[in-house]
Scaffold this motif. Structure first.
Motif, PDB file in Angstrom:
ATOM      1  N   TYR A   1      -4.964   8.622  -4.960  1.00  0.00           N
ATOM      2  CA  TYR A   1      -5.551   7.247  -4.688  1.00  0.00           C
ATOM      3  C   TYR A   1      -5.180   6.230  -3.603  1.00  0.00           C
ATOM      4  N   ASN A   2      -5.865   5.800  -3.026  1.00  0.00           N
ATOM      5  CA  ASN A   2      -5.473   4.677  -2.064  1.00  0.00           C
ATOM      6  C   ASN A   2      -4.946   3.464  -2.951  1.00  0.00           C
TER       7      ASN A   2
ATOM      8  N   MET B   1     -10.954  -0.130   0.845  1.00  0.00           N
ATOM      9  CA  MET B   1     -11.423   0.604  -0.428  1.00  0.00           C
ATOM     10  C   MET B   1     -12.900   0.537  -0.156  1.00  0.00           C
TER      11      MET B   1
ATOM     12  N   GLY C   1     -10.171   3.830  -3.657  1.00  0.00           N
ATOM     13  CA  GLY C   1      -9.211   2.700  -3.933  1.00  0.00           C
ATOM     14  C   GLY C   1      -8.961   2.345  -5.368  1.00  0.00           C
TER      15      GLY C   1
ATOM     16  N   SER D   1       0.731  -1.350  -0.101  1.00  0.00           N
ATOM     17  CA  SER D   1       0.024  -0.091  -0.109  1.00  0.00           C
ATOM     18  C   SER D   1       0.824   1.325   0.010  1.00  0.00           C
TER      19      SER D   1
ATOM     20  N   THR E   1      -7.866  -3.018   2.890  1.00  0.00           N
ATOM     21  CA  THR E   1      -7.405  -1.777   2.563  1.00  0.00           C
ATOM     22  C   THR E   1      -8.259  -0.539   2.915  1.00  0.00           C
TER      23      THR E   1
ATOM     24  N   HIS F   1     -15.067   4.024   1.563  1.00  0.00           N
ATOM     25  CA  HIS F   1     -14.719   5.098   1.102  1.00  0.00           C
ATOM     26  C   HIS F   1     -16.093   5.402   0.228  1.00  0.00           C
TER      27      HIS F   1
ATOM     28  N   SER G   1      -0.581   4.604  -0.055  1.00  0.00           N
ATOM     29  CA  SER G   1      -1.429   5.615   0.324  1.00  0.00           C
ATOM     30  C   SER G   1      -2.121   5.490   1.476  1.00  0.00           C
ATOM     31  N   SER G   2      -3.377   6.194   1.613  1.00  0.00           N
ATOM     32  CA  SER G   2      -4.315   6.125   2.722  1.00  0.00           C
ATOM     33  C   SER G   2      -5.751   5.687   2.130  1.00  0.00           C
ATOM     34  N   PRO G   3      -6.561   5.151   3.157  1.00  0.00           N
ATOM     35  CA  PRO G   3      -7.932   4.819   2.863  1.00  0.00           C
ATOM     36  C   PRO G   3      -8.722   5.913   2.870  1.00  0.00           C
ATOM     37  N   LYS G   4      -8.226   6.959   3.272  1.00  0.00           N
ATOM     38  CA  LYS G   4      -9.075   8.317   3.091  1.00  0.00           C
ATOM     39  C   LYS G   4      -9.225   8.534   1.381  1.00  0.00           C
ATOM     40  N   LYS G   5      -8.545   7.988   0.622  1.00  0.00           N
ATOM     41  CA  LYS G   5      -8.654   8.263  -0.731  1.00  0.00           C
ATOM     42  C   LYS G   5      -9.365   7.171  -1.316  1.00  0.00           C
TER      43      LYS G   5
END
Length: 325
Positions: free
Chosen positions: A87-88, A124, A62, A54, A122, A127, A56-60
């Protein structure tokens, strides 16, 4: 479906043999990309640990990146960083390959479950924007199944050089048995036996060297002591394919886009036309110039630019979001 990794016999040295174990020179963009940090984790699916990375972040939203037969998540180490800002972005490895566990038997349904499990692990599906799956070669066939079975949970799928052939195109698309039992005495010898399959030239030896090193592991077992390929060599002897890809393509329940290498022998115009006919709708079909089947290796920056443009179009509902290409 095509083998991504296949060993050479001593009479057929691979293109990396000329470097005698040294790392080929690489451009700055590639060096920066593979130096980008990522988290390595595992999720258990039907008893097997499935490896994923991974960036990045789950805030973005997937973005799941999926490899081909015999390959692994590290095929995207130089691709994923270009999407991490927005993106995540996660790359996964199917069971029986790379750093994931091997199984007693394999089937397409389980591979699809592995994709969904990585998406869940992750964040996804948490979101508001559903994830997108991008998959190359054999991974594209798995993703066609995932898009049919789980499409309501996805924004879309991007299928990269995964040919669904018309009936009159009488060629085998099933992976060949991988000859992965041999143990090489040292890393240099093993690298010299690495090649792509189906056989094709690739000018970017620095990428081939990078993925080859991640494709090998040190062993000390009944087969010997030295270096061996990470993939399960018997996977296709213990595999259930399930429904034909042509049937599953018709059942796609989300957006879909088709990518190919413009010079890919697996994806000529007749295959493109047949796949569009099956879908019975207009879909984005992107041909990457000067790329063969292994699009990610042949033209990585062109692939990145094309994928960014597609995703930006799919994200048109977010007018304030821009993605540079």
């Amino acid at each position: 479906m095509s083998d991504e990794i296949e060993k050479h016999t001593p009479a057929e040295p691979g293109p990396l043999s000329q470097y005698m174990g040294d790392i080929p020179p690489s451009p700055e963009w590639f060096t920066r990309a593979i130096a980008t940090g990522y988290d390595t984790r595992f999720v258990r699916v039907n008893g097997a640990r499935i490896h994923y990375q991974s960036w990045s972040s789950p805030k973005k939203p997937g973005l799941l990146l999926v490899h081909g037969n015999g390959a692994h998540a590290h095929w995207y180490d130089f691709i994923a960083p270009y999407f991490a800002q927005h993106y995540n972005v996660v790359a996964m490895t199917f069971s029986g390959m790379g750093e994931s566990d091997w199984r007693d038997t394999y089937d397409m349904e389980t591979f699809a479950e592995e994709q969904i499990a990585v998406c869940e692990a992750t964040g996804m599906f948490d979101h508001e924007i559903k994830p997108t799956i991008v998959a190359h070669s054999f991974g594209g066939f798995v993703t066609i199944l995932t898009g049919a079975k789980y499409g309501d949970r996805l924004t879309g799928t991007v299928i990269v050089d995964s040919p669904v052939n018309p009936p009159e195109r009488d060629i085998s698309t099933r992976p060949r048995q991988a000859r992965g039992n041999r143990v090489y005495p040292d890393l240099n010898t093993a690298l010299g036996r690495f090649r792509l399959a189906p056989v094709q030239p690739c000018d970017n030896h620095y990428i081939m060297d990078y993925i080859a090193r991640w494709s090998l592991k040190q062993v000390d077992n009944e087969r010997g002591k030295g270096w061996a390929w990470r993939f399960d060599p018997d996977i296709w002897q213990r595999f259930e394919f399930g429904k034909p890809a042509s049937t599953l393509l018709k059942e796609t329940a989300c957006r879909i886009a088709l990518f190919r290498g413009e010079e890919s022998e697996l994806m000529p115009d007749e295959v493109k036309d047949y796949m569009e006919q099956i879908l019975d709708r207009k879909v984005p079909f992107v041909s990457i110039p000067h790329a063969r089947h292994h699009v990610l290796l042949d033209q990585p920056l062109a692939f990145i630019a094309a994928l960014r443009a597609l995703l930006a179009d799919w994200d048109h509902s977010e007018p304030n979001r821009t993605i540079g290409i």
